[in-house]
Design a protein around this motif. Structure first.
Motif, PDB file in Angstrom:
ATOM      1  N   GLU A 204      -7.812   0.971  -5.719  1.00 16.86           N
ATOM      2  CA  GLU A 204      -8.380  -0.333  -6.072  1.00 16.86           C
ATOM      3  C   GLU A 204      -8.196  -0.644  -7.549  1.00 16.86           C
ATOM      4  N   PHE A 205      -8.261   0.382  -8.397  1.00 15.12           N
ATOM      5  CA  PHE A 205      -8.060   0.145  -9.827  1.00 15.12           C
ATOM      6  C   PHE A 205      -6.667  -0.411 -10.092  1.00 15.12           C
TER       7      PHE A 205
ATOM      8  N   ARG B 250      -4.660  -1.850  -7.981  1.00 11.91           N
ATOM      9  CA  ARG B 250      -4.427  -3.114  -7.284  1.00 11.91           C
ATOM     10  C   ARG B 250      -5.161  -4.274  -7.934  1.00 11.91           C
ATOM     11  N   CYS B 251      -6.227  -3.967  -8.675  1.00 16.92           N
ATOM     12  CA  CYS B 251      -7.103  -5.026  -9.185  1.00 16.92           C
ATOM     13  C   CYS B 251      -7.017  -5.212 -10.694  1.00 16.92           C
ATOM     14  N   THR B 252      -6.069  -4.553 -11.344  1.00 18.60           N
ATOM     15  CA  THR B 252      -5.848  -4.776 -12.771  1.00 18.60           C
ATOM     16  C   THR B 252      -4.399  -5.216 -12.985  1.00 18.60           C
ATOM     17  N   PRO B 253      -4.142  -6.043 -13.992  1.00 18.10           N
ATOM     18  CA  PRO B 253      -2.779  -6.555 -14.203  1.00 18.10           C
ATOM     19  C   PRO B 253      -1.797  -5.430 -14.538  1.00 18.10           C
TER      20      PRO B 253
ATOM     21  N   GLN C  71      -1.681  -2.151 -17.406  1.00 18.48           N
ATOM     22  CA  GLN C  71      -1.401  -0.755 -17.053  1.00 18.48           C
ATOM     23  C   GLN C  71      -0.230  -0.213 -17.872  1.00 18.48           C
TER      24      GLN C  71
ATOM     25  N   ASN D 261       1.421   1.912  -9.934  1.00 12.08           N
ATOM     26  CA  ASN D 261       1.033   0.580  -9.463  1.00 12.08           C
ATOM     27  C   ASN D 261       1.580   0.334  -8.065  1.00 12.08           C
TER      28      ASN D 261
ATOM     29  N   PHE E 265      -0.280  -0.152  -3.964  1.00  9.81           N
ATOM     30  CA  PHE E 265      -0.022  -1.212  -2.981  1.00  9.81           C
ATOM     31  C   PHE E 265       0.615  -0.640  -1.716  1.00  9.81           C
TER      32      PHE E 265
ATOM     33  N   GLU F 234      -1.921   0.923   0.755  1.00  8.49           N
ATOM     34  CA  GLU F 234      -2.587   0.005   1.668  1.00  8.49           C
ATOM     35  C   GLU F 234      -1.690  -0.346   2.849  1.00  8.49           C
TER      36      GLU F 234
END
Length: 222
Positions: A62-63, A65-68, A72, A101, A105, A108
């Motif tokens: 989640e980190f 997937r949920c940060t630009p 990163q 990164n 993704f 999932e």
């Protein structure tokens, strides 16, 4: 608009763009290798029945997937050396940032495909005496990869496009070379138009393959 287009200066200096494309493709390939392999491992760990195992990897996914992605990349380049006293080459850092990164993704995508593996296949594997590792290797992995190929290819295209972000940390990829050439020739419109067309020329065929695979899967499922 009083502007005269002149693409000749870009084509005369196309060598740096070609070199940048080679770096971009190498970065994309290496990141996809990391993302494809690590993503499957993350999916399995994030689906663990034990919360103590599952939660850290769910948070990891989640980190990322949920940060630009740009944050990163900058964090890896500037914070990792300061915090952990680890100094790696720019290309290695870029692969790590983009690969992790992409792995989040892909995890999932794998998870959804793993959950779609028929219970009958798993029951048959147990009946045949396959151990957990064999069930993953021979049943879960092939089915998960086959069902998630369109999503994995789409994620791969996204990584190819996001690789342009590494230009901000001076990796000499296609975008970086385009910026340098635009500055040298004073032709930013022509230069970045050519750069955009190069990205399109690589991404478009893959996107067509993704569309074909999705249509084929729909036909087979009907």
């Amino acid at each position: 608009m009083d502007y005269t287009f002149d693409f000749s200066s870009v084509f005369r200096n196309f060598g740096p763009l070609w070199d940048g494309l080679v770096v971009t493709l190498a970065l994309t390939l290496a990141s996809n290798i990391v993302g494809l392999t690590l993503g499957f491992v993350l999916a399995l760990l994030a689906m663990s029945r034990w919360a103590v195992v599952r939660l850290p990897f769910v948070l990891f996914i989640e980190f990322f997937r949920c940060t630009p992605a740009i944050v990163q990349i900058v964090w890896f380049f500037y914070c990792v050396p300061m915090l952990f006293d680890v100094f790696l080459g720019p290309m290695t850092m870029g692969i790590m940032a983009l690969g992790l990164n992409l792995a989040a993704f892909n995890a999932e995508a794998y998870r959804a495909s793993i959950q779609g593996v028929p219970n009958e296949q798993l029951d048959a594997a147990v009946a045949l005496g396959l151990n957990p590792f064999q069930r993953i290797a021979y049943i879960v992995l092939p089915t998960a990869v086959r069902n998630s190929v369109p999503v994995l290819l789409t994620n791969g295209i996204s990584t190819f496009q996001q690789s342009a972000l590494v230009a901000i940390v001076a990796i000499q990829d296609l975008m970086y070379q385009g910026k340098m050439l635009a500055t040298e020739t004073y032709r930013p419109i022509e230069t970045f138009t050519i750069v955009a067309l190069i990205y399109f020329a690589v991404s478009f065929p893959v996107s067509q393959i993704v569309g074909y695979l999705e249509r084929r899967r729909e036909v087979m499922a009907s």
